[in-house]
Design an enzyme around this catalytic site. Structure first.
Site, PDB file in Angstrom:
ATOM      1  N   GLN A  81      75.710 -36.989  12.495  1.00 11.80           N
ATOM      2  CA  GLN A  81      75.529 -35.581  12.149  1.00 11.80           C
ATOM      3  C   GLN A  81      75.839 -35.280  10.691  1.00 11.80           C
ATOM      4  OE1 GLN A  81      77.725 -34.310  16.003  1.00 11.80           O
ATOM      5  NE2 GLN A  81      76.291 -32.677  15.548  1.00 11.80           N
ATOM      6  N   GLU A  90      87.315 -31.394  20.259  1.00 10.91           N
ATOM      7  CA  GLU A  90      86.341 -30.496  19.625  1.00 10.91           C
ATOM      8  C   GLU A  90      86.508 -29.090  20.179  1.00 10.91           C
ATOM      9  OE1 GLU A  90      82.173 -31.604  19.782  1.00 10.91           O
ATOM     10  OE2 GLU A  90      82.660 -33.705  19.408  1.00 10.91           O
ATOM     11  N   ASN A 126      81.693 -40.446  23.356  1.00  6.13           N
ATOM     12  CA  ASN A 126      81.778 -39.001  23.247  1.00  6.13           C
ATOM     13  C   ASN A 126      80.808 -38.291  24.186  1.00  6.13           C
ATOM     14  OD1 ASN A 126      82.655 -36.523  21.616  1.00  6.13           O
ATOM     15  ND2 ASN A 126      80.419 -36.400  21.503  1.00  6.13           N
ATOM     16  N   GLU A 127      81.333 -37.434  25.035  1.00  7.45           N
ATOM     17  CA  GLU A 127      80.520 -36.557  25.892  1.00  7.45           C
ATOM     18  C   GLU A 127      79.473 -37.302  26.720  1.00  7.45           C
ATOM     19  OE1 GLU A 127      79.024 -33.125  23.864  1.00  7.45           O
ATOM     20  OE2 GLU A 127      80.997 -32.508  23.193  1.00  7.45           O
TER      21      GLU A 127
END
Ligand SMILES: *[C@@H]1O[C@H](CO)[C@@H](O)[C@H](O)[C@H]1NC(C)=O
Ligand SMILES: *[C@@H]1O[C@H](CO)[C@@H](O)[C@H](O)[C@H]1NC(C)=O
Ligand SMILES: *[C@@H]1O[C@H](CO)[C@@H](O)[C@H](O)[C@H]1NC(C)=O
Ligand SMILES: *[C@@H]1O[C@H](CO)[C@@H](O)[C@H](O)[C@H]1NC(C)=O
Length: 504
Positions: A45, A405, A194-195
């Site tokens: 990102q 987050e 992640n996620e």
């Protein structure tokens, strides 16, 4: 930010005249001693430099570059915030904020361009992270490193179907071992994946994210199993080969929305619990208790049977697999941004509908009075943070929890971002309530994000940084928003209110 649901591209707040989330009372407590405050971002990102210094192609590179129509503004991760070149400047910003830790992710394809272990990892990729991590250490900022933040090397998808195949498990484990070897001296906080819900449901279930595999109610669960096994193998590698020497902690990062029951009717409370078990428990329960949540097993088995299938669409976990996955956490990492309201459906969704949403089987809605962030799913309701923390405490036997987050996106990107300040104030206030009133063992909070980034399918339409990045400027100039000053004060005062009013 990680979480994006299928309600992509809808309204958001076009002109954010948000009187966001003014809560009754801001918690006046200091953060507990040793509490860690940090900021986050992730390689795909912010780094850009998508094909530089030997980096391989990822599924997001392929998807965004070859099918620009799939991205809201036709952007791609090719340059993003250009942090690969501007990392020193970014670390200065992090340092100025006065935070304790910085969460980043390693791009697998910078270490092994095709994903597979080779005799020698890619030297220039390794050097980039070594420099970054050593510089963080020199600034006395603790790195928190994620091994996989959605950027699968394309070759692994092409060769055997990526997370759909059990082949991924050992290949990920090899990559994890390499990272522990290379960076273990610098890193004490590791998170593997992640996620997983977004990876599996959006990538292999509904197919709205790359690799865009559309196998609803089948691919998502197969992926879930492989993600859990990959995480578990990496955890055990650290445990056996590195823990003694490096004394770090390892976990997985799981995200969820808070699902608030619309009424106190038992059916609505059950709907809320069911939504949380499918959303969070699908990953949390195996890691904490060894197997899929009972409600997930029962519903998917029942709906598969009713549809005439010979076995459940949810793969079983064998006793060996359960033993491997069970207990693979040193702490619990959560990403949380938004709340939804749920109630029971009047009718069971048709059994022919195999989708994950039909398996969950709740009526999910967003009250119109809740302020919205930069995407349609993003409904702001700060009490959801406290409720989620209490739910996690009760569901997983009071683990140590770190928020990896939390933050607020909009579409306007204004420098005067009082709505973002209010969001941080009210969400962190609910964290303090959870600590001081509910005795949740929350030991860290990580804001997403230090700077604007490339937000997957919404590209630069959704802006979430405390520093603005000018994506029209080839130099990607950074400018602090008002929230950067606010968060600096919070990190420095270790309290949300005027320091003279803070209490221990
Ligand atoms: C997971 O481990 C715990 C603690 O050792 C144990 O009590 C539990 O039965 C295990 N879960 C399964 C499904 O075997
Ligand atoms: C879901 O809830 C909304 C809001 O209460 C309601 O208007 C709608 O009819 C419900 N849908 C179903 C399928 O129950
Ligand atoms: C909650 O339930 C009430 C009463 O059934 C209904 O009118 C309202 O639309 C529901 N709200 C949401 C957000 O589902
Ligand atoms: C919170 O978790 C940490 C790490 O496991 C532990 O050392 C500490 O005692 C716990 N604190 C409370 C209040 O339970």
């Amino acid at each position: 930010m990680g979480f994006v649901s299928i309600l992509l591209f809808a309204l958001g707040c076009v002109h954010c005249s948000i009187t966001c989330c003014s809560s009754a009372e801001v918690n006046k407590h200091f953060f507990p001693p040793g509490f860690k405050i940090g900021v986050a971002n992730a390689a795909p990102q912010i780094e850009g430099a998508w094909n530089e210094d030997g980096k391989g192609e990822t599924i997001w590179d392929r998807y965004a570059i070859s099918q620009p129509d799939t991205i809201y503004d036709h952007s791609s991760p090719q340059v993003a915030s250009d942090s690969y070149h501007k990392w020193r400047e970014d670390l200065e910003m992090v340092k100025e904020m006065g935070v304790d830790h910085y969460r980043l992710s390693i791009a697998w394809a910078r270490i092994y361009p095709d994903g597979y272990k080779t005799d020698k990892p890619n030297e220039r990729g390794v050097a980039y992270y070594k420099n970054l991590l050593r510089s963080l250490r020199a600034l006395n900022i603790e790195p928190m490193v994620t091994l996989y933040h959605w950027d699968l090397p394309q070759k692994l998808q092409d060769d055997f179907g990526g997370w759909l195949s059990p082949k991924i498990v050992d290949i990920f484990a090899d990559y994890a071992r390499t990272c522990f070897e290379l960076f273990g001296d610098e890193v004490k906080w590791w998170t593997t994946i992640n996620e997983p819900k977004q990876i599996c449901e959006l990538g292999y279930g509904s197919g709205v994210f790359p690799p865009a595999i559309n196998l609803p109610g089948v691919g998502n669960y197969q992926c879930a199993k492989n993600v859990l096994l990959a995480h578990a193998k990496a955890y055990h590698i650290y445990d056996k080969e590195f823990r003694q020497k490096n004394q770090g902690k390892v976990s997985i990062v799981i995200d969820t929305i808070w699902f608030e029951p619309n009424t106190t009717k038992p059916v609505d409370i059950e709907a809320s619990e069911r939504a949380l078990q499918f959303s969070f428990g699908l990953y949390g329960n195996p890691v904490f208790n060894g197997d899929w949540p009972a409600v997930v097993k029962a519903r998917v088995a029942q709906r598969s049977k009713q549809a005439g299938l010979k076995k459940s669409r949810l793969p079983t976990l064998s006793p060996e697999e359960i033993a491997l996955i069970n207990g693979t956490h040193d702490f619990l990492c959560i990403n949380h941004y938004a709340s939804h309201m749920v109630s029971a459906l009047s009718d069971e969704p048709p059994f022919t509908d195999t989708s994950f949403d039909a398996d969950i089987g709740v009526n999910d809605s967003i009250p119109s009075e809740w302020p919205k962030g930069g995407e349609a799913w993003f409904a702001v309701w700060p009490p959801g943070m406290r409720k989620l923390l209490v739910w996690l405490k009760n569901t997983y036997n009071n683990p140590e929890i770190v928020i990896t987050e939390n933050g607020f996106s909009d579409n306007a990107g204004t420098l005067e971002d009082d709505h973002r300040i209010n969001y941080y104030r009210d969400y962190v206030s609910n964290c303090l309530d959870a600590i001081y009133i509910d005795n949740v063992n929350l030991t860290g909070y990580t804001a997403w994000s230090i700077l604007d980034d490339w937000e997957w399918r919404v590209g630069y339409h959704s802006l979430i940084g405390m520093y603005k990045v000018d994506f029209n400027d080839p130099n990607r100039a950074r400018t602090p928003r008002k929230s950067a000053g606010y968060f600096t004060q919070v990190a420095k005062n270790r309290c949300l209110v005027d320091p003279k009013d803070c209490v221990h």
